[in-house]
Design an enzyme around this catalytic site. Structure first.
Site, PDB file in Angstrom:
ATOM      1  N   ASP A  78       0.769  -1.204  -0.022  1.00  0.00           N
ATOM      2  CA  ASP A  78       0.000   0.036   0.112  1.00  0.00           C
ATOM      3  C   ASP A  78       0.866   1.248  -0.004  1.00  0.00           C
ATOM      4  OD1 ASP A  78      -1.672   2.095   0.391  1.00  0.00           O
ATOM      5  OD2 ASP A  78      -2.503   1.461   2.546  1.00  0.00           O
TER       6      ASP A  78
ATOM      7  N   LYS B  27       2.806  11.120  -3.524  1.00  0.00           N
ATOM      8  CA  LYS B  27       1.805  10.397  -4.203  1.00  0.00           C
ATOM      9  C   LYS B  27       0.803  11.395  -4.927  1.00  0.00           C
ATOM     10  CE  LYS B  27      -1.906   7.052  -3.333  1.00  0.00           C
ATOM     11  NZ  LYS B  27      -2.285   6.117  -2.385  1.00  0.00           N
TER      12      LYS B  27
ATOM     13  N   GLU C 231      -7.532   0.441  -4.615  1.00  0.00           N
ATOM     14  CA  GLU C 231      -7.418   0.144  -2.655  1.00  0.00           C
ATOM     15  C   GLU C 231      -8.628  -0.633  -2.169  1.00  0.00           C
ATOM     16  OE1 GLU C 231      -6.126   4.063  -1.824  1.00  0.00           O
ATOM     17  OE2 GLU C 231      -4.143   3.833  -2.495  1.00  0.00           O
TER      18      GLU C 231
ATOM     19  N   ASP D 244     -12.924   5.116   3.070  1.00  0.00           N
ATOM     20  CA  ASP D 244     -11.412   5.392   3.387  1.00  0.00           C
ATOM     21  C   ASP D 244     -11.000   6.724   3.695  1.00  0.00           C
ATOM     22  OD1 ASP D 244      -8.557   5.576   3.503  1.00  0.00           O
ATOM     23  OD2 ASP D 244      -8.453   4.365   1.552  1.00  0.00           O
TER      24      ASP D 244
END
Ligand code: AMP
Length: 586
Positions: A9, A71, A148, A170
């Site tokens: 991840d 990211k 994800e 999330d």
């Protein structure tokens, strides 16, 4: 043995790596036992590369030589300058990936060359391509990239039960994503995904931090400048208070010596309640729910089409978030797989599936039952003293510790009757009572005095229960053994619990709008009924079967009449009960 395909991840704030072995997915730790690696890359003053915690630690002193949140820039043509060299976002990400690969190699004692890497569902082709390149630069063949939310669904093994729609919520430190996933016969499809790239737990910290800064400014006439170490300490303490408030109703903030005011050291000593905190973050929570509705809309589904809600990201430990989702969907969201690492565990499962392995569960120790207490509150529009207040929810990983605040219900209350139940029913008396104790000698404060109830449950099923009068510290504690074993329902205990709860020194979990009917005559009837019912209780055990059944029925009927505030009916039932007692005694 073939080297496993690891699962990674690669997160905005943190990254994790997991491996599937012996039929289950396991997180990999570094030499210091850390599994959650900050997604931070830096160069120290000697020109050495730093990744993870060490890079994070130098951030405050050397922000210009430290890169965070890379990211967010994946897929862009940005050039990132670090230690005098220009890097692409792929290269910076590759430093993190190589660090994770080395952790896996050290742990597994073999060369690792293949990985499954997760990406947000909303990532574009360019962002996905950049992630794949980052893996290759780090010496990893990216055998698959999965979304994800798909990884989360795999970690929860929700695909095994036919066609299902799952909502994956999330909420991390800096980003929020919500996705609707369809699973059927091993086919996993993200059918809608939305979110906010700049919404997360960091915003919650800011709100608490701002609250503390405002307090210092307004009440203590002390200004804290951004960029100072006092400012950084306040933000850090805000974050740790936030975590405390996830499990407890109050958090103490104590920071010594924030500076000098008129030559005198200034200390911060303050308490934040969960209620206040929930108000502070309300607009953010509302926004996440608006986005949930948007995702459902985009998927062409209603709340009733969702069979499961999965919680991902550390910030979903915030109770108000779970509560709001439960209110909207009418089901308890699942969060038992550690929300910080659930995606990495799911990625490793995907790696195992590709490698042809069987058995894919993530195993966690959870409580199979909900534990809670009873309090005065509204149930179906009626005031009752045995509204169930769940404190440790079913499927919570254990060991765990949760506390809640309750309030006394009348002035000068001297004692409180604490009852602990195992079960799910909203009416506590339908659950199984596993412990009871009185806290006596309260300080006779005004109605609404806070009492904190704390439940600590360990893996062997021992439940410690502590009640504390907040204003005086007066406390009482009991231990319940074997809390995790199924208990037999007991009709007598059941009836007794209902009756006792009706009359005992009740607590309420809400002291803001408590206004029970207070007619004098009704009170006399309640008191009389109480005396008769108490007497009946004492005689239940010795009663003939037939009488006992009648007595229990009458006790329950009295309870129902009280619920309806039908005091005429209470009186008539109470007289019938008194009659039975009279004949039993003569
Ligand atoms: P993630 O990006 O998924 O690792 O999430 C990190 C975020 O979760 C940070 O904002 C943390 O402060 C937050 N977090 C971690 N533990 C808790 C907790 N017990 N209660 C509330 N937020 C938490």
């Amino acid at each position: 043995m073939n080297a496993p395909i690891i699962g990674i991840d690669l997160g905005t704030t943190n990254s994790e790596v997991a491996v599937f072995e012996n039929g289950r997915s396991r997180l990999i730790r570094d030499a210091s036992g850390r599994a959650i690696i900050p997604s931070v890359v830096g160069i120290d003053d000697q020109g050495r590369l730093l990744v993870g915690e060490s890079a994070m630690n130098q951030y405050i002193g050397r922000p210009e030589a430290t890169i965070r949140s890379i990211k967010r820039r994946m897929g862009s043509t940005d050039k990132i300058s670090l230690g005098g060299t220009e890097y692409t976002p792929q290269e910076i990400s590759a430093f993190i990936l190589r660090h994770l690969k080395e952790m896996a190699q050290a742990d597994l004692k073999m060369a690792i060359t293949k990985a499954v890497i997760t990406v947000p569902a909303y990532f574009s082709d360019a962002q996905r391509q950049a992630t794949r390149e980052a893996g290759e630069i780090a010496g990893l063949e990216v055998v698959r990239m999965i979304n994800e939310p798909t990884a989360a669904a795999l970690a929860y093994e929700v695909g095994q039960q036919g066609r299902r729609h799952i909502l994956v919520f999330d909420l991390g430190g800096g980003t929020f994503d919500v996705s609707v996933v369809r699973m059927e016969d091993e086919i996993v499809e993200v059918i809608a995904s939305t979110g906010n790239n700049h919404l997360g737990g960091d915003d919650f910290d800011q709100r608490i931090g701002q609250h503390l800064l405002d307090y210092l400014k307004e009440e203590r006439q002390f200004d804290v400048e951004p960029g100072t170490s006092a400012h950084a300490r306040i933000l850090r303490t805000a974050e740790s208070s936030k975590r405390t408030l996830s499990d407890h109703p109050f958090a103490k903030v104590a920071e010594e010596f924030l500076g000098l005011k008129d030559g005198v050291p200034l200390h911060l000593d303050r308490e934040i309640s969960r209620d206040d905190y929930e108000h502070m973050i309300a607009s953010y929570v509302d926004e996440t729910l608006d986005l949930v509705h948007k995702a459902l809309n985009d998927a062409g589904l209603n709340t009733s089409d969702i069979q499961e809600i999965l919680l991902v990201g550390g910030s979903t430990r915030t109770p108000i978030i779970k509560k709001r989702l439960e209110d909207v969907f009418g089901m308890v969201p699942r969060g038992e797989v550690d929300p910080d690492v659930c995606v990495a565990l799911g990625a490793a499962i995907q790696g195992a599936i590709i490698g042809g392995e069987k058995g894919t569960a993530v195993l966690v120790d959870v409580t199979p039952y909900t534990f809670g207490t009873s309090a005065l509150g509204m149930m179906n529009g009626i005031w009752t003293p045995f509204v169930y207040v769940p404190m440790i929810r079913r499927n919570t990983p254990i060991p765990t510790s949760k506390s809640e605040v309750f309030f006394t219900t009348y002035d000068d209350q001297e004692e409180v009757d604490v009852r602990i139940f195992q079960g799910e029913h909203q009416d506590a008396s339908f659950n199984i009572e596993i412990g009871q104790f009185m806290v006596e000698g309260l300080s006779r404060a005004e109605e609404g005095s806070p009492i904190i109830l704390k439940l600590d449950l360990d893996v062997s099923g021992v439940l410690h229960v502590t009640a504390i009068e907040k204003n005086t510290g007066l406390s009482k504690k009991i231990t319940i053994n074997n809390a995790l074993t199924a208990r037999e329902e007991n009709t007598l205990a059941h009836a007794r619990a209902r009756v006792d709860a009706m009359f005992g020194g009740a607590l309420t979990d809400d002291h803001s709008d408590l206004e029970a009917g207070e007619d004098g005559e009704d009170h006399t009837e309640i008191a009389t009924a109480k005396a008769v019912v108490e007497k009946a209780q004492g005689m239940l055990e010795g009663a003939a079967d037939e009488d006992r059944e009648d007595m229990i029925n009458l006790i329950e009927a009295i309870h129902d009449a009280l619920k309806k505030e039908d005091f005429k009916e209470v009186k008539s039932l109470r007289e019938q009960l008194a009659d039975i007692l009279f004949y039993m005694e003569t």
